[in-house]
Design a protein around this motif. Sequence first.
Motif, PDB file in Angstrom:
ATOM      1  N   LYS A 105       1.435   4.023  10.942  1.00  0.00           N
ATOM      2  CA  LYS A 105       1.281   5.449  10.646  1.00  0.00           C
ATOM      3  C   LYS A 105       0.838   5.649   9.197  1.00  0.00           C
ATOM      4  O   LYS A 105      -0.048   6.456   8.913  1.00  0.00           O
ATOM      5  CB  LYS A 105       2.601   6.171  10.913  1.00  0.00           C
ATOM      6  CG  LYS A 105       2.519   7.665  10.772  1.00  0.00           C
ATOM      7  CD  LYS A 105       3.837   8.317  11.192  1.00  0.00           C
ATOM      8  CE  LYS A 105       3.748   9.822  11.067  1.00  0.00           C
ATOM      9  NZ  LYS A 105       4.982  10.484  11.482  1.00  0.00           N
ATOM     10  N   ARG A 106       1.448   4.902   8.276  1.00  0.00           N
ATOM     11  CA  ARG A 106       1.074   4.998   6.856  1.00  0.00           C
ATOM     12  C   ARG A 106      -0.388   4.587   6.646  1.00  0.00           C
ATOM     13  O   ARG A 106      -1.140   5.256   5.947  1.00  0.00           O
ATOM     14  CB  ARG A 106       1.950   4.085   6.013  1.00  0.00           C
ATOM     15  CG  ARG A 106       3.357   4.534   5.839  1.00  0.00           C
ATOM     16  CD  ARG A 106       3.514   5.224   4.497  1.00  0.00           C
ATOM     17  NE  ARG A 106       4.919   5.387   4.197  1.00  0.00           N
ATOM     18  CZ  ARG A 106       5.467   6.570   3.987  1.00  0.00           C
ATOM     19  NH1 ARG A 106       4.744   7.661   4.040  1.00  0.00           N
ATOM     20  NH2 ARG A 106       6.751   6.653   3.708  1.00  0.00           N
ATOM     21  N   GLY A 158      -2.816   7.083   7.991  1.00  0.00           N
ATOM     22  CA  GLY A 158      -2.848   8.221   7.071  1.00  0.00           C
ATOM     23  C   GLY A 158      -3.670   7.926   5.831  1.00  0.00           C
ATOM     24  O   GLY A 158      -4.464   8.765   5.381  1.00  0.00           O
ATOM     25  N   THR A 180      12.097  15.419   4.092  1.00  0.00           N
ATOM     26  CA  THR A 180      10.647  15.461   3.850  1.00  0.00           C
ATOM     27  C   THR A 180      10.141  14.207   3.133  1.00  0.00           C
ATOM     28  O   THR A 180       8.986  14.155   2.730  1.00  0.00           O
ATOM     29  CB  THR A 180      10.276  16.707   3.019  1.00  0.00           C
ATOM     30  OG1 THR A 180      10.972  16.648   1.768  1.00  0.00           O
ATOM     31  CG2 THR A 180      10.619  17.992   3.753  1.00  0.00           C
ATOM     32  N   GLU A 203       6.853  12.413   4.557  1.00  0.00           N
ATOM     33  CA  GLU A 203       5.644  13.209   4.339  1.00  0.00           C
ATOM     34  C   GLU A 203       5.270  13.278   2.860  1.00  0.00           C
ATOM     35  O   GLU A 203       4.092  13.202   2.509  1.00  0.00           O
ATOM     36  CB  GLU A 203       5.822  14.627   4.905  1.00  0.00           C
ATOM     37  CG  GLU A 203       5.867  14.688   6.416  1.00  0.00           C
ATOM     38  CD  GLU A 203       7.219  14.283   7.007  1.00  0.00           C
ATOM     39  OE1 GLU A 203       8.232  14.237   6.257  1.00  0.00           O
ATOM     40  OE2 GLU A 203       7.256  13.973   8.212  1.00  0.00           O
ATOM     41  N   GLU A 204       6.267  13.420   1.996  1.00  0.00           N
ATOM     42  CA  GLU A 204       5.994  13.465   0.558  1.00  0.00           C
ATOM     43  C   GLU A 204       5.441  12.128   0.060  1.00  0.00           C
ATOM     44  O   GLU A 204       4.494  12.101  -0.733  1.00  0.00           O
ATOM     45  CB  GLU A 204       7.252  13.831  -0.225  1.00  0.00           C
ATOM     46  CG  GLU A 204       7.644  15.282  -0.068  1.00  0.00           C
ATOM     47  CD  GLU A 204       8.866  15.643  -0.891  1.00  0.00           C
ATOM     48  OE1 GLU A 204       9.354  14.799  -1.674  1.00  0.00           O
ATOM     49  OE2 GLU A 204       9.323  16.782  -0.773  1.00  0.00           O
ATOM     50  N   GLN A 245       3.836   9.986   1.904  1.00  0.00           N
ATOM     51  CA  GLN A 245       2.494   9.857   2.473  1.00  0.00           C
ATOM     52  C   GLN A 245       1.495  10.665   1.667  1.00  0.00           C
ATOM     53  O   GLN A 245       0.380  10.207   1.408  1.00  0.00           O
ATOM     54  CB  GLN A 245       2.468  10.286   3.942  1.00  0.00           C
ATOM     55  CG  GLN A 245       1.150   9.965   4.636  1.00  0.00           C
ATOM     56  CD  GLN A 245       0.887   8.470   4.734  1.00  0.00           C
ATOM     57  OE1 GLN A 245       1.761   7.706   5.117  1.00  0.00           O
ATOM     58  NE2 GLN A 245      -0.315   8.051   4.388  1.00  0.00           N
ATOM     59  N   SER A 246       1.895  11.863   1.229  1.00  0.00           N
ATOM     60  CA  SER A 246       1.002  12.686   0.408  1.00  0.00           C
ATOM     61  C   SER A 246       0.645  11.979  -0.892  1.00  0.00           C
ATOM     62  O   SER A 246      -0.503  12.020  -1.342  1.00  0.00           O
ATOM     63  CB  SER A 246       1.650  14.036   0.098  1.00  0.00           C
ATOM     64  OG  SER A 246       1.801  14.786   1.266  1.00  0.00           O
ATOM     65  N   ASP A 301      -1.689   9.137  -0.007  1.00  0.00           N
ATOM     66  CA  ASP A 301      -3.004   9.696   0.303  1.00  0.00           C
ATOM     67  C   ASP A 301      -3.763  10.041  -0.976  1.00  0.00           C
ATOM     68  O   ASP A 301      -4.964   9.765  -1.096  1.00  0.00           O
ATOM     69  CB  ASP A 301      -2.876  10.948   1.175  1.00  0.00           C
ATOM     70  CG  ASP A 301      -2.348  10.665   2.564  1.00  0.00           C
ATOM     71  OD1 ASP A 301      -2.252   9.482   2.952  1.00  0.00           O
ATOM     72  OD2 ASP A 301      -2.015  11.643   3.269  1.00  0.00           O
TER      73      ASP A 301
END
Length: 181
Positions: free
Chosen positions: A61-62, A65, A106, A109-110, A112-113, A116
């Motif tokens: 998943k990472r 992304g 979170t 998601e944080e 991953q952001s 990214d």
Amino acid sequence: LGHPGFTNPFHINSSSDLAITYNDFSCLENYHASKLFRIIRNPATDIFEKLSVQDYKTIRKRMIGNILATDMANHGKIMTVIKSRIAINQAENRKQFELLSGNENTKFEEQQSLFDFLIHCADLAPNTKLFKISLKWVELLQEEFWLQGDKEKSLNLPVSFLCDRENYNVPKSQVGFLKGF
């Protein structure tokens, strides 16, 4: 790996097999992620063979992304997330800059952001290299774009931004790119 030399908008406008396969969504990036995991699932190249199913799913998943973050269509979203974290730090007058809130709900998601953002920066990094290296990248990219523009003209498609060799100013486009991105 197998990059056909045309942008996502070209694939979408021409209804290419990649656009159809990936439903007009980050066609090239989804293709690259798919190729990566086809290589990894081969026993001779499976670097994740000893991972648990859950750890593999998390890493997959990472990585997907991160690959999708290289689509320039995601630039605005990536920058908005980072700018909002910067604004929060400034609003809270923090002495130490924090990109992660510490909220366990979170956290993924944080993180991953942040990943990214970092991979997106790396993807844009050729402009930070020595001038002769940066210039070589510009020349290669410019030629790729022009070939795409020529193909678009031959298919009676709208010529994509920066892809028309008749109306292209290299220095002006680079200044625009650096200011814009």
